[in-house]
Write a protein that holds these residues in place. Structure first.
Motif, mmCIF file in Angstrom:
data_model
loop_
_atom_site.group_PDB
_atom_site.id
_atom_site.type_symbol
_atom_site.label_atom_id
_atom_site.label_comp_id
_atom_site.label_asym_id
_atom_site.label_seq_id
_atom_site.Cartn_x
_atom_site.Cartn_y
_atom_site.Cartn_z
ATOM 1 N N TRP A 67 27.909 24.750 -13.492
ATOM 2 C CA TRP A 67 27.018 24.434 -12.349
ATOM 3 C C TRP A 67 26.467 23.206 -11.913
ATOM 4 O O TRP A 67 25.215 23.424 -13.339
ATOM 5 N N MET A 68 26.047 22.043 -11.986
ATOM 6 C CA MET A 68 25.212 20.409 -11.525
ATOM 7 C C MET A 68 25.046 20.948 -10.255
ATOM 8 O O MET A 68 26.264 19.873 -9.806
ATOM 9 N N SER A 69 23.552 19.712 -10.066
ATOM 10 C CA SER A 69 24.314 18.239 -8.898
ATOM 11 C C SER A 69 22.789 17.033 -9.270
ATOM 12 O O SER A 69 22.170 17.240 -9.474
ATOM 13 N N MET A 70 22.978 16.286 -8.050
ATOM 14 C CA MET A 70 22.716 15.315 -8.741
ATOM 15 C C MET A 70 22.247 14.856 -7.243
ATOM 16 O O MET A 70 23.302 14.603 -6.102
ATOM 17 N N PRO A 71 21.906 13.904 -6.677
ATOM 18 C CA PRO A 71 22.408 12.801 -5.504
ATOM 19 C C PRO A 71 23.035 12.250 -5.487
ATOM 20 O O PRO A 71 23.511 11.362 -6.859
ATOM 21 N N ASP A 72 23.562 10.933 -5.024
ATOM 22 C CA ASP A 72 24.461 10.036 -5.271
ATOM 23 C C ASP A 72 23.505 8.884 -5.965
ATOM 24 O O ASP A 72 22.355 8.807 -5.416
ATOM 25 N N PRO A 73 23.809 7.703 -6.630
ATOM 26 C CA PRO A 73 23.341 6.792 -6.871
ATOM 27 C C PRO A 73 22.683 5.627 -6.280
ATOM 28 O O PRO A 73 21.793 4.821 -6.458
ATOM 29 N N LEU A 92 21.473 10.020 -14.033
ATOM 30 C CA LEU A 92 21.726 11.150 -14.158
ATOM 31 C C LEU A 92 20.364 11.978 -14.879
ATOM 32 O O LEU A 92 20.226 12.857 -14.902
ATOM 33 N N GLY A 93 19.116 11.469 -15.472
ATOM 34 C CA GLY A 93 18.239 11.978 -15.663
ATOM 35 C C GLY A 93 17.397 11.587 -16.844
ATOM 36 O O GLY A 93 17.672 10.603 -17.847
ATOM 37 N N GLU A 94 16.092 11.725 -17.724
ATOM 38 C CA GLU A 94 15.218 11.680 -18.603
ATOM 39 C C GLU A 94 14.761 12.756 -19.168
ATOM 40 O O GLU A 94 14.598 13.225 -18.801
ATOM 41 N N LEU A 95 14.683 12.261 -20.901
ATOM 42 C CA LEU A 95 14.368 13.308 -21.259
ATOM 43 C C LEU A 95 13.104 13.137 -22.161
ATOM 44 O O LEU A 95 13.476 11.829 -23.163
ATOM 45 N N PHE A 140 29.550 19.064 -9.293
ATOM 46 C CA PHE A 140 30.230 19.641 -10.393
ATOM 47 C C PHE A 140 29.821 20.212 -11.345
ATOM 48 O O PHE A 140 29.039 21.265 -10.620
ATOM 49 N N ARG A 141 30.972 20.786 -10.850
ATOM 50 C CA ARG A 141 31.430 22.276 -10.670
ATOM 51 C C ARG A 141 32.545 22.605 -12.221
ATOM 52 O O ARG A 141 33.184 21.753 -12.197
ATOM 53 N N ASP A 142 31.850 23.150 -13.342
ATOM 54 C CA ASP A 142 32.794 23.688 -15.190
ATOM 55 C C ASP A 142 32.553 22.205 -15.669
ATOM 56 O O ASP A 142 33.502 20.955 -15.610
ATOM 57 N N ALA A 143 31.360 21.671 -15.408
ATOM 58 C CA ALA A 143 30.940 20.456 -16.160
ATOM 59 C C ALA A 143 30.726 20.080 -17.794
ATOM 60 O O ALA A 143 29.303 21.251 -18.338
ATOM 61 N N VAL A 199 20.946 6.898 -3.636
ATOM 62 C CA VAL A 199 19.562 7.681 -3.095
ATOM 63 C C VAL A 199 18.344 6.699 -3.927
ATOM 64 O O VAL A 199 18.571 7.220 -5.637
ATOM 65 N N THR A 200 17.486 6.615 -3.097
ATOM 66 C CA THR A 200 16.340 6.284 -3.631
ATOM 67 C C THR A 200 15.073 7.618 -4.149
ATOM 68 O O THR A 200 14.286 7.353 -4.784
ATOM 69 N N ARG A 201 15.255 8.421 -2.901
ATOM 70 C CA ARG A 201 14.453 9.600 -3.348
ATOM 71 C C ARG A 201 15.139 10.719 -1.913
ATOM 72 O O ARG A 201 15.860 10.118 -1.569
ATOM 73 N N LYS A 202 14.905 11.671 -3.399
ATOM 74 C CA LYS A 202 16.201 13.024 -2.328
ATOM 75 C C LYS A 202 14.963 14.377 -3.001
ATOM 76 O O LYS A 202 14.715 14.172 -4.078
ATOM 77 N N SER A 203 15.064 14.879 -2.404
ATOM 78 C CA SER A 203 14.453 16.514 -2.863
ATOM 79 C C SER A 203 15.314 17.008 -3.815
ATOM 80 O O SER A 203 16.687 16.930 -3.879
#
Length: 867
Positions: A231-237, A849-852, A214-217, A239-243
């Motif tokens: 800038w941010m990045s994430m594995p595509d949905p 997207l993530g958990e907090l 993602f650019r300018d997100a 993916v179950t395991r990714k560095s």
């Protein structure tokens, strides 16, 4: 080669294609070679007019493995020689390499080798992803191209949209002014913003890396931006395991300050990975956590470690209440299991700690941690085998107490503990008509500890130095208040037990059930006591207390090293006579039960007074008809005993029922083992220590499928006063679900419980709507009202003193989970008593997207008395 197919079309075939004018509603279908280019169709016939030809085409298109085959369906085919194009018009579908392109019109341009689709255009990818667009401009293999006004839905139920999308080399997709979310649209209103979405100037999906960039997100809630990042990045949905970097953790605690942790995950291989979480704490510095996980062919394991060199150890209480004396603190934990064969498993779990306060102080998750009220970690290794009618279990145990009041030197290690059990049927034809079932049960246990463990009979006596540890003022075994119980030996106790039994069931013509049985048990035990070790406690004021292993000799027949053996055979008969009656309002089953067990008046041989595995004795309806009601192998019944009672069940047509079980036990002859105290006085105050036992019973009511309640009791044989009461209920009334549990046990000073134990637990959950919920729970320590004010340090709190309570609420839908919980619980934090720890926990999860997690823990410093 692109365009080669159309160039080879014969003139007659072209005329046939131009002149094809199917009847209304008919469909055209053809199979093409990819090398001949899209829509070079010949010959073409309407489905309705040429069923055999259609069947042949379907037969050719069916094999999915033939990657070169392409199928086109449409209401009408048009060829434009001027523009050199071929179009499929009206409900057009193109099938190729697992992809399906659908639109009102699909056109192939033989000059450029490109395919365009317009009007309700939709492309379904081979992986199930669905792309909707106003206009598609793709290469003839659908790999690359442009899509206008895209809406995409993946099989993981994530959604992306963009006014303009470009696909490059089938590996990269660029979404200009893209939007990403895991929330479904509200019906068909795609203009209404979802609960949350990420809007970016560009979103780049790299299919080879399986990553989204993602650019300018900015993160938006209900269309309102709340956070921005360049800038941010994430594995595509998919993916179950990714560095990569996982969601951060935030925490706050008085002793630690404010903390921030950033987990970093490495998927090193398909079968193993590593997660490292550096965490900065404003008061204590850097806490390092790491976890290694690996899957094996027939099992899995993990290794987890944590450590810190504290900047401010003095933030914690001093010993023995806390770890103020430690600079470096940490833990090492592992757990695993391996399937050796079809019925055999080998496994382990262990925890090594720098100190017993570390896990709680730093809120380190541990799978071997029991609970806050009974805080201990258990390390074990085992080998088990499970058959259809038997099992093999070999284990070793090490226990570490985490309570301030625990003395590790008194904690028992058990290695080995070995259990073997086998049940088999006896063929009457091969046993002179005996038949029946034989069971063999063997147990071997070796228990050891550095120091003996004692507890006062009657009111608990604590040491003079810290008022933490249970000591005795008079180390003499017996039933009189003021003397002692021995809970654990200092030294080694090894015991082997073999149980053999036979039983057979007979049902006579009247329906009576007769079950004769025969059994024998042999116990062999050796003691190797340590009578020299001594535990001493002293404080800066000079107060001190001493616990010596020599104190255990009177409890164990004054024998430091000895071997014992005892045999306990017996036989018995059980009788049941079930009655069944069906009435207009329900079906009644009534079954009187009688059981007589004959043993020698006393055990044959000698046996040590040590009791390490049979200290839990509960007499209720579940143990009424047990051949031996002791919980372990170190104790067994003697003499002749009669057990009698009955069971009744009334069942109603709607599925509701009432079940009642009640009975009593009677020592007919011989020594009553439950009235014979051992080193821990087990058997006394049990309700079995009188010739005629207390009454026991239980009733279960389920008036509806939405509610049930079970009440159990033990009533005094003389006064009918309740000695034990347990009530458990659960309910489910639509949106309301929950349960309750009440327990009340009379004081048993002879075995160390000097006041009545009472407690009440309530829990409930209300589903406010499809997405919103609220819940609460409370546990009342109703025993505290019975403690002397001088012992607990404040006035009587009454029966409803909350030991723990919590409230929470939350929201959950297909893409978002938010919960806020508050809990308050008594914990043993030293200083001679309990303190109330309070925790506020906010959990916020955006799916994919993530958990907090945000938590704040704080404690009341008031002394809440001893446990």
């Amino acid at each position: 080669m692109k365009g080669e197919g159309p160039a080879r079309m014969e003139r007659g075939e072209r005329r046939a294609a131009r002149g094809a004018s199917p009847r209304a509603g008919a469909r055209l279908r053809a199979v093409l070679l990819a090398g001949a280019a899209l829509f070079a169709l010949a010959p073409l016939v309407p489905h309705a007019a040429a069923a055999p030809a259609r069947a042949k085409a379907q037969k050719q298109a069916a094999p999915a493995s033939d990657a070169d085959k392409m199928v086109v369906e449409a209401n009408e085919l048009r060829q434009d020689d001027t523009k050199n194009t071929v179009s499929a018009v009206g409900d057009a579908r193109v099938y190729y390499k697992g992809r399906v392109l659908e639109a009102d019109e699909v056109t192939y341009d033989r000059n450029t080798g490109r395919v365009t689709a317009r009007g309700n255009a939709k492309l379904t990818e081979a992986d199930g992803t669905i792309l909707h667009g106003a206009f598609f401009d793709l290469t003839d293999d659908f790999r690359d191209g442009f899509i206008e006004s895209l809406r995409a839905e993946t099989t993981q139920k994530t959604f992306m949209s963009s006014p303009h999308v470009e696909r490059i080399d089938d590996a990269t997709t660029v979404f200009a002014k893209g939007v990403y979310t895991a929330c479904k649209a509200c019906g068909t209103d795609y203009d209404k913003p979802p609960l949350w979405q990420v809007r970016a100037k560009r979103i780049i999906h790299n299919n080879d890396e399986q990553m989204l960039y993602f650019r300018d997100a900015s993160l938006e809630f209900l269309g309102v931006p709340v956070a921005w990042t360049p800038w941010m990045s994430m594995p595509d949905p998919s993916v179950t395991r990714k560095s990569g970097v996982l969601s951060p953790t935030l925490l706050a605690r008085t002793e630690l300050g404010y903390g921030f942790g950033l987990p970093i995950f490495w998927a090193l291989a398909p079968d193993y990975d590593l997660t490292v979480t550096p965490t900065y704490l404003s008061k204590q510095g850097f806490l390092g956590l790491a976890e290694w996980r690996q899957r094996l062919d027939y099992g899995s394991y993990y290794i987890r470690g944590a450590g810190i060199d504290q900047l401010k150890p003095s933030a914690f209480p001093v010993s023995p209440w806390g770890a103020a004396d430690y600079h470096f603190r940490g833990s090492l934990e592992s757990k695993g299991e391996y399937q050796l064969a079809d019925k055999w498993k080998f496994g382990w779990q262990f925890t090594i700690l720098s100190d017993k306060w570390f896990l709680n102080d730093y809120n380190i998750a541990s799978q071997t941690l029991s609970s806050n009220y009974i805080s201990e970690v258990t390390s074990t290794a085992y080998l088990t085998g499970q058959g259809d009618r038997g099992f093999f279990d070999l284990r070793g145990y090490h226990f570490e107490g985490l309570s301030t009041r625990d003395i590790q030197a008194q904690q028992t290690s058990a290695y080995p503990t070995f259990d073997y059990n086998r049940t088999f049927d006896v063929d009457p034809a091969k046993s002179y008509g005996i038949g029946g079932q034989v069971e063999a049960d063997f147990n071997l246990s070796s228990l050891s500890a550095w120091a003996a463990s004692f507890q006062s009979v009657g009111t608990q006596v604590l040491d003079n130095a810290y008022s933490l540890y249970s000591v005795c003022t008079n180390y003499v075994p017996g039933r009189v208040a003021g003397t002692c119980l021995q809970r654990g030996v200092g030294g080694v106790s090894t015991r082997a037990s073999l149980n053999l039994n036979w039983k057979r069931q007979f049902i006579d013509e009247a329906g009576e059930v007769w079950t004769p049985f025969v059994f024998a048990r042999f116990n062999a035990q050796s003691l190797n006591l340590n009578t020299t070790n001594t535990l001493g406690f002293s404080n800066s004021s000079g107060a001190n207390s001493v616990i010596s292993n020599a104190y255990q000799l009177p409890f164990l027949s004054n024998a430091e090293n000895a071997a014992y053996g005892a045999l306990n055979p017996g036989f018995g008969l059980e009788y049941r006579y079930p009655f069944f009656s069906k009435t207009d309002f329900g079906a009644l089953t009534l079954s009187p039960i009688g059981q007589i067990i004959v043993r020698p008046n006393n055990q044959i041989g000698t046996y040590a007074n040590a009791n390490l595995d049979a200290q839990s004795l509960v007499f209720d309806e579940s143990t009424l008809f047990a051949w031996d009601k002791f919980s372990g192998y170190d104790r067994f019944e003697t003499g002749t005993r009669l057990n009698y009672g009955g069971e009744a069940t009334l069942s109603f047509p709607q599925g509701s029922y009432i079940n009642l079980v009640a009975g009593q036990s009677y020592q007919l002859a011989g020594t009553n083992a439950y009235a014979t105290p051992d080193a821990a006085n087990v058997g006394l105050s049990s309700g079995l220590d009188t010739r005629l036992s207390d009454y026991v019973g239980a009733v279960t009511l389920q008036p509806t499928t939405f509610f049930s309640i079970t009440a159990k009791t033990r009533l005094d044989v003389d006064t009918f006063a309740p000695k034990r009461i347990d009530v458990i209920g659960v309910y489910s009334f639509g949106a309301w679900t929950g349960g309750f549990q009440y327990a009340s046990y009379a004081a048993q000073p002879e075995i160390g419980y000097y006041v009545r134990r009472q407690g009440l637990t309530l829990n409930t959950r209300y589903q406010i709507s499809e997405n919103y919920w609220a819940q609460g729970n409370v546990t009342f320590d109703m025993s505290r009202q019975f403690y002397p004010a001088s012992l607990i340090g404040y006035s009587n709190p009454g029966p409803f003193a909350p030991a723990a309570f919590g409230v929470g609420a939350g929201y959950k839908d297909d893409c978002t989970t938010v919960s806020l919980n508050f809990s308050s619980v008594y914990q043993d934090n030293g200083n001679g008593g309990l303190t109330r720890n309070k925790t506020i926990l906010l959990q916020f999860e955006l799916r994919t997207l993530g958990e907090l997690k945000l938590s704040q823990t704080f404690s009341d410093v008031q002394n809440l008395g001893t446990q």
